[in-house]
Design a protein around this motif. Sequence first.
Motif, PDB file in Angstrom:
ATOM      1  N   GLN A  98       0.851  -1.184   0.000  1.00 11.09           N
ATOM      2  CA  GLN A  98       0.000   0.000   0.000  1.00 11.09           C
ATOM      3  C   GLN A  98       0.885   1.230   0.000  1.00 11.09           C
ATOM      4  O   GLN A  98       1.883   1.294   0.721  1.00 11.09           O
ATOM      5  CB  GLN A  98      -0.922  -0.006   1.221  1.00 11.09           C
ATOM      6  CG  GLN A  98      -1.957   1.085   1.203  1.00 11.09           C
ATOM      7  CD  GLN A  98      -2.918   0.999   2.372  1.00 11.09           C
ATOM      8  OE1 GLN A  98      -2.770   0.176   3.265  1.00 11.09           O
ATOM      9  NE2 GLN A  98      -3.932   1.859   2.363  1.00 11.09           N
ATOM     10  N   LYS A 126       0.755   5.473   0.342  1.00 11.54           N
ATOM     11  CA  LYS A 126      -0.031   6.627   0.779  1.00 11.54           C
ATOM     12  C   LYS A 126       0.839   7.869   0.706  1.00 11.54           C
ATOM     13  O   LYS A 126       2.052   7.817   0.873  1.00 11.54           O
ATOM     14  CB  LYS A 126      -0.493   6.456   2.231  1.00 11.54           C
ATOM     15  CG  LYS A 126      -1.588   5.461   2.431  1.00 11.54           C
ATOM     16  CD  LYS A 126      -2.908   6.063   2.034  1.00 11.54           C
ATOM     17  CE  LYS A 126      -4.032   5.186   2.530  1.00 11.54           C
ATOM     18  NZ  LYS A 126      -5.285   5.823   2.541  1.00 11.54           N
ATOM     19  N   SER A 143       5.424   3.891   1.156  1.00 13.53           N
ATOM     20  CA  SER A 143       4.884   2.569   0.856  1.00 13.53           C
ATOM     21  C   SER A 143       5.062   1.624   2.035  1.00 13.53           C
ATOM     22  O   SER A 143       6.039   1.718   2.777  1.00 13.53           O
ATOM     23  CB  SER A 143       5.585   1.967  -0.370  1.00 13.53           C
ATOM     24  OG  SER A 143       5.293   2.709  -1.518  1.00 13.53           O
ATOM     25  N   PHE A 196      -1.992   2.841   6.931  1.00 15.35           N
ATOM     26  CA  PHE A 196      -1.903   1.711   6.007  1.00 15.35           C
ATOM     27  C   PHE A 196      -2.888   0.607   6.417  1.00 15.35           C
ATOM     28  O   PHE A 196      -2.499  -0.533   6.671  1.00 15.35           O
ATOM     29  CB  PHE A 196      -0.480   1.151   5.993  1.00 15.35           C
ATOM     30  CG  PHE A 196       0.551   2.120   5.516  1.00 15.35           C
ATOM     31  CD1 PHE A 196       0.638   2.459   4.177  1.00 15.35           C
ATOM     32  CD2 PHE A 196       1.433   2.709   6.404  1.00 15.35           C
ATOM     33  CE1 PHE A 196       1.580   3.355   3.726  1.00 15.35           C
ATOM     34  CE2 PHE A 196       2.385   3.605   5.965  1.00 15.35           C
ATOM     35  CZ  PHE A 196       2.466   3.939   4.627  1.00 15.35           C
ATOM     36  N   GLU A 217      -5.226  -1.051   4.720  1.00 16.84           N
ATOM     37  CA  GLU A 217      -5.342  -2.192   3.798  1.00 16.84           C
ATOM     38  C   GLU A 217      -4.174  -3.165   3.985  1.00 16.84           C
ATOM     39  O   GLU A 217      -4.373  -4.378   4.042  1.00 16.84           O
ATOM     40  CB  GLU A 217      -5.372  -1.690   2.354  1.00 16.84           C
ATOM     41  CG  GLU A 217      -5.522  -2.781   1.319  1.00 16.84           C
ATOM     42  CD  GLU A 217      -5.476  -2.228  -0.099  1.00 16.84           C
ATOM     43  OE1 GLU A 217      -4.979  -2.951  -0.974  1.00 16.84           O
ATOM     44  OE2 GLU A 217      -5.930  -1.088  -0.318  1.00 16.84           O
TER      45      GLU A 217
END
Length: 187
Positions: A45, A47, A65, A150, A152
């Motif tokens: 993931q 962001k 990441s 994060f 997910e």
Amino acid sequence: MDGLEGKSEVAGNYKRKLNYGDLSLRVLALALTLVAAIVLGVGKQTKVVPLKIIQTLPPVNVAVSAKWQYSSAFVFNVVSNAIACSYAAISLLLLLADKNGNKGLAMLILLLDLAMVALLFSANGAAGAVGLVGYQGNSHVQWRKVCDVFGEFCSHVAVAVVLSLLGSLAFFLLVALAAMRILKKAN
């Protein structure tokens, strides 16, 4: 377990019992460890996070990441699940190919099943501990929560650890059933 055993004809009049309960548990362990390795292995993931360098300046947006490769505990978990999955497949093939009921092979598989239990339990403990720190943070050493950013990725980690734990329990049941069979033969 008597209802889960079948008989297969081998060389002459000798009949070896094929234990379908063990085979089912081995297939379950294979599937669970495979899915656990895949779920954590594809977890990634990215962001954009505001980073404040100096109080008087506006924050700088930085892309950050989260990947399983960034944590040695997650690497250990993925590799351990891949090893356990590979071993489950090989042991399944060996058990199906063993026509003579080789006791040496059975003992080797029992010991390797026990090694898989230890490997998976240690990998799950490591990944679970790092995941918990990511979820709760640690105020004593100023480690902030990362799962609120994060989410997910943290979900991937949680699902992978649960699946891996279930896989390790399947291996544990294989060891327990083998121990019960040995005890039953001794009496």
